[in-house]
Design a protein around this motif. Structure first.
Motif, mmCIF file in Angstrom:
data_model
loop_
_atom_site.group_PDB
_atom_site.id
_atom_site.type_symbol
_atom_site.label_atom_id
_atom_site.label_comp_id
_atom_site.label_asym_id
_atom_site.label_seq_id
_atom_site.Cartn_x
_atom_site.Cartn_y
_atom_site.Cartn_z
ATOM 1 N N ALA A 18 0.828 -1.208 0.000
ATOM 2 C CA ALA A 18 0.000 0.000 0.000
ATOM 3 C C ALA A 18 0.859 1.253 0.000
ATOM 4 O O ALA A 18 0.551 2.239 -0.682
ATOM 5 N N ASP A 19 1.961 1.190 0.743
ATOM 6 C CA ASP A 19 2.863 2.334 0.781
ATOM 7 C C ASP A 19 3.462 2.566 -0.595
ATOM 8 O O ASP A 19 3.619 3.716 -1.034
ATOM 9 N N MET A 38 0.962 4.170 -2.850
ATOM 10 C CA MET A 38 0.960 5.602 -2.553
ATOM 11 C C MET A 38 2.189 6.281 -3.154
ATOM 12 O O MET A 38 2.122 7.395 -3.661
ATOM 13 N N LEU A 67 -5.621 9.679 0.420
ATOM 14 C CA LEU A 67 -5.482 8.301 -0.037
ATOM 15 C C LEU A 67 -4.618 7.483 0.917
ATOM 16 O O LEU A 67 -4.935 6.331 1.236
ATOM 17 N N SER A 74 -5.867 4.133 3.138
ATOM 18 C CA SER A 74 -5.145 2.863 3.062
ATOM 19 C C SER A 74 -4.644 2.425 4.435
ATOM 20 O O SER A 74 -4.712 1.240 4.789
ATOM 21 N N VAL A 108 -7.523 0.984 6.483
ATOM 22 C CA VAL A 108 -7.913 -0.347 5.991
ATOM 23 C C VAL A 108 -6.927 -1.400 6.484
ATOM 24 O O VAL A 108 -7.312 -2.485 6.959
ATOM 25 N N ILE A 109 -5.627 -1.101 6.364
ATOM 26 C CA ILE A 109 -4.598 -2.055 6.798
ATOM 27 C C ILE A 109 -4.678 -2.288 8.307
ATOM 28 O O ILE A 109 -4.617 -3.420 8.792
ATOM 29 N N ALA A 168 0.959 1.104 9.540
ATOM 30 C CA ALA A 168 -0.213 1.941 9.268
ATOM 31 C C ALA A 168 -0.153 3.234 10.071
ATOM 32 O O ALA A 168 -0.486 4.316 9.563
#
Length: 294
Positions: A46-47, A50, A91, A95, A98-99, A192
């Motif tokens: 996810a990072d 981004m 964003l 994310s 969610v994580i 996160a």
């Protein structure tokens, strides 16, 4: 002495390299996530997603901000950097939540899923560290030569990415060596939290810039010192600043000897502007000339 075109070329090379590395890392970590099922890998993925958005926006910002002022944008186009940063912060925050939520559910689960293919996952994470390190070295060189704040900020962002990546390596190793799969969820939550902290900083900076907040006290103090010590300047007032993206806007009234010629007064103001521009290359400076009243 390097020209503006050469600086733009270096900045673009850093921007394209950033996007390319992010694309490669996203592809590798998608495969690693599918193979291992590790949430720490998901956090790192996810990072990197981004990163891809940030790098793409940064590349677009470098191109768009380089456009000269026009009739519709008299102060240039650098505010696009702040608009993009604000969107990126949202964003990143989504994310991260969610994580963190998925990791929390896995932590309290009576039968959390076991991780798999830890060795392959570790290899992917190590490749990520090498690629990220190489990119940071190039961005450091470009930022040092051009002074571009977009490249410098992107460099700091990628340096920060090493934390979730190294965390994922640790989680996979502990799972493979000791069977401690729950460590994965803990590291995912920590990653996160790190992402949220970074998003808050990016979003707050962008918000302040869009609200025309003044430059930092350190910048104001340096500008004031330059003006106060400049030959021919007898006083100054109404020092006002604002930022837009990586650009600094300065408005200043200087008090000059009214007995001197207009040419002499103009020369003093022009020299002062040149000194300030040298100190702050990414700046737009307007100096008003007033008569000193004693």
């Amino acid at each position: 002495m390097q020209t503006r075109d050469s600086h733009l070329g270096l900045n673009l090379s850093a921007g394209f390299a950033s996007v390319a590395v992010a694309l490669v890392l996203v592809g590798l970590k998608l495969w690693a996530l599918a193979s291992t099922g590790a949430l720490s890998v998901a956090a790192s993925l996810a990072d990197n997603v981004m990163d891809l958005l940030v790098s793409s926006a940064g590349l677009g910002a470098i191109l768009y901000a380089a456009r000269p002022a026009d009739d519709d944008h008299a102060f240039g186009h650098s505010s696009i950097e702040d608009i993009a940063s604000l969107g990126q912060a949202v964003l990143v925050s989504v994310s991260a939540f969610v994580i963190a939520g998925a990791a929390s559910l896995r932590l309290i689960s009576a039968n959390p899923p076991a991780l798999a293919a830890e060795g392959e996952g570790i290899v992917v994470m190590l490749v990520s560290v090498v690629l990220t390190g190489a990119l940071v070295l190039w961005q450091s060189r470009v930022a040092a030569r051009t002074g571009n704040k977009v490249v410098a900020a992107d460099r700091l962002h990628y340096l920060g990415d090493l934390f979730p990546t190294l965390g994922a390596i640790l989680a996979l190793w502990l799972s493979a060596r000791f069977g401690w799969s729950q460590v994965d969820s803990v590291i995912a939550i920590l990653a996160a939290a790190y992402m949220l902290r970074g998003a808050a900083g990016i979003g707050l900076d962008a918000f302040h810039a869009l609200m025309d907040r003044s430059a930092s006290p350190e910048v104001l103090a340096e500008l004031a010192e330059i003006a106060a010590n400049h030959p021919g300047v007898l006083g100054f007032h109404d020092l006002k600043t604002r930022t837009a993206g990586s650009k600094l806007f300065v408005n200043l009234h200087v008090e000059l000897d009214g007995a001197q010629s207009l040419d002499a007064a103009h020369a003093i103001a022009a020299a002062l502007k040149a000194r300030m521009t040298e100190a702050f290359p990414r700046s737009e400076i307007i100096i008003h000339q007033d008569v000193w009243r004693g």
